[in-house]
Enzyme design. Structure first.
Site, short mmCIF file in Angstrom:
data_model
loop_
_atom_site.label_atom_id
_atom_site.label_comp_id
_atom_site.label_asym_id
_atom_site.label_seq_id
_atom_site.Cartn_x
_atom_site.Cartn_y
_atom_site.Cartn_z
N LYS A 39 46.23 22.51 -16.98
CA LYS A 39 45.01 22.90 -17.70
C LYS A 39 45.22 24.24 -18.41
CE LYS A 39 40.32 21.83 -16.46
NZ LYS A 39 39.33 21.95 -15.41
N PHE A 78 22.20 27.03 -17.06
CA PHE A 78 21.25 25.99 -17.49
C PHE A 78 21.76 25.32 -18.77
CE2 PHE A 78 18.91 29.21 -15.11
CZ PHE A 78 18.33 28.43 -14.12
N PHE A 111 11.93 15.69 -22.40
CA PHE A 111 12.32 14.94 -21.19
C PHE A 111 11.29 13.88 -20.81
CE2 PHE A 111 16.30 16.54 -19.27
CZ PHE A 111 16.68 17.29 -20.38
N HIS A 144 11.53 10.86 -22.55
CA HIS A 144 12.06 9.67 -23.22
C HIS A 144 12.48 8.66 -22.17
CE1 HIS A 144 11.93 11.89 -26.91
NE2 HIS A 144 12.66 12.85 -26.36
N CYS A 148 24.97 16.63 -13.10
CA CYS A 148 24.04 17.60 -12.51
C CYS A 148 22.85 16.97 -11.79
CB CYS A 148 23.53 18.54 -13.59
SG CYS A 148 24.88 19.31 -14.48
N LYS A 203 23.64 14.89 -8.57
CA LYS A 203 24.22 15.75 -7.53
C LYS A 203 23.17 16.74 -7.00
CE LYS A 203 26.95 19.11 -9.21
NZ LYS A 203 26.41 20.42 -8.89
#
Ligand code: UGA
Length: 434
Positions: free
Chosen positions: A35, A152, A252, A254, A263, A266
């Protein structure tokens, strides 16, 4: 300020690149040498719009470097961010903190001056206190403070979310640490973005509460969508009518095939576990997790009904398999439940996704990958829109219908209207909640 970012996953890489763009000297550390080599070649291992350009810009300005040497990166740094993964622990739904604690211990041994150790990974309430204990034990002479600074960022819009956040949350215990954090986020303070300075536990809780609330909002509208189908209402109109109430808001709301991603699944499951452990059950969140699974099952049923009640022998084209557009992330994508159910029922499934193939190839065994929607629908019995990538928002519906042996569409993101789809030559159209 010299900043070390431990972990070059999604959160670490985006945050590290953005902090370097603020003018700080940032070293992004990872224990995966491949990586690091990739990043040094200016190749970005994830798909995130704008990230590659910003990374190259800051490497060229000599503010951003990559390293496998944690000790060197931490030594002399004013702040060290822990941005390693906290996956769901197998078996109990709890967040696995192995990587966080291992990073804390390694960091501790390399602290050479006053250092603020900041947790960016999403961690259960109380974790920062444990990080503090681990560091103090591993290096009793270390001068340090711990800070909780949850992120966020939305995948696909992460750079913008970082540079123009709704808020920055900082959980601190000392004035000295707060001053360091104000310095790090100075460009955002100067532009008056809201900053919530609070204690460690509240900062940790804000992250879980925010994600669980958003997951609840989506799940609520998905459940309303199911009822709309039964009573003849249109969930798009319902969302609009609800969302115009300033107290509710239109985001939010829809309806779709259920939330996915790295996210919400979990974090809702971790919050439920935290609640159980503290004898304060998160009953709403527990219901959300359950209903979200049901939503995916309902989508399978919807597609099966569209295919005359059986997948057997049908060829179905699926447009979009990542958990949302503008990402290559397949984690907990609804497609991972829906596509195997179709294949299991005997369907031949062709999938198209602008970025999902690299990860999706192994995760969707038996699916045939196509380069574009028109190839995928050739002689197919149904087309399913699963992820609302822009290129699926303006399809030539007539061309699509002409290529199919049986032109039927399940539009799980409510992109199109029944009129336009039928007018284009489709025999059947099923949306969600309409
Ligand atoms: C989410 C939060 O939005 C971020 O604020 C947070 O930082 C992030 O999790 C995290 O904890 O790291 P993300 O998972 O990138 O971000 O994706 P979202 O845009 O929130 O979408 C999540 C899921 O909800 C997707 O499957 C999406 O399709 C679905 N969704 C979203 C809906 O079905 N309906 C909606 O109205 C909105």
């Amino acid at each position: 300020m010299k900043i070390a970012m431990v972990g070059t996953g999604y959160v670490g890489l985006v945050s590290g690149v953005c902090f370097s763009d603020f003018g700080h000297e940032v070293v992004c550390v990872d224990n995966n040498p491949d990586k690091i080599a990739m990043l040094e070649r200016l190749e970005v291992p994830i798909y995130e719009p704008g990230l590659e350009g910003l990374l190259a810009k800051n490497v060229a300005a000599e503010r951003l470097t990559f390293s496998g040497d944690l000790a060197d990166a931490v030594s002399g740094a004013g702040a060290v961010f822990i941005a390693v993964g906290t996956p769901t622990r197998r078996g109990d739904g709890h967040a696995d903190l192995t990587y966080v604690f291992a990073a804390a211990e390694q960091i501790a041994k390399s602290i050479t001056c006053y250092t603020v150790v900041v947790t960016k990974s999403t961690v259960p309430v109380g974790t920062n206190r444990r990080v503090k204990e681990i560091i103090a034990k591993a290096n009793p002479d270390a001068k340090f403070d711990v800070v909780s600074n949850p992120e966020f960022l939305r995948e696909g819009a992460a750079i913008d979310d970082f540079m123009r956040p709704d808020r920055v949350v900082v959980g601190v215990e000392t004035q000295e640490a707060e001053t360091v954090m104000r310095d790090i986020y100075r460009p955002l303070f100067l532009r008056d973005f809201p900053v919530v300075i609070t204690d460690l536990e509240s900062a940790e809780m804000i992250k879980y509460a925010a994600n669980a609330f958003l997951a609840t909002k989506i799940t609520f509208i998905n459940e309303i969508a199911a009822l709309c189908e039964k009573v003849g209402a249109d969930v798009k109109q319902v969302s609009k009518g609800m969302g115009l109430d300033g107290r509710i808001g239109n985001k939010f709301l829809h309806a779709g095939p259920g939330y996915g991603g790295s996210c919400f699944p979990k974090d809702t499951s971790a919050l439920a576990r935290i609640g159980q452990e503290h004898a304060a059950p998160m009953q709403i969140t527990e219901a959300v997790i359950k209903v979200n699974e049901e939503v995916k099952r309902r989508m399978v049923q919807k597609i099966e009904d569209l295919c005359d009640g059986s997948f057997n022998g049908k060829t179905i084209a699926v447009l979009g398999v990542t958990f949302k557009p503008n990402t290559d992330d397949m984690r907990d994508a609804p497609s991972l439940a829906i596509v195997p159910a179709m294949i299991g029922g005997g369907a031949k499934v062709r999938v198209v996704d602008p970025q999902g193939k690299r990860e999706g190839l192994d995760l969707l065994p038996g699916a045939q990958w196509c380069d574009d929607a028109y190839t995928a629908v050739q002689d197919a019995d149904a087309v399913v829109i699963l992820t609302e990538w822009n290129e699926f928002r303006a399809l030539d519906l007539e061309r699509l219908a002409q290529g199919m042996s049986n032109a039927r569409m399940a539009d799980l993101r409510n992109i199109y209207s029944e009129n336009e789809v039928i007018r284009a030559g489709f025999g059947k159209y099923v949306p969600v909640g309409r």
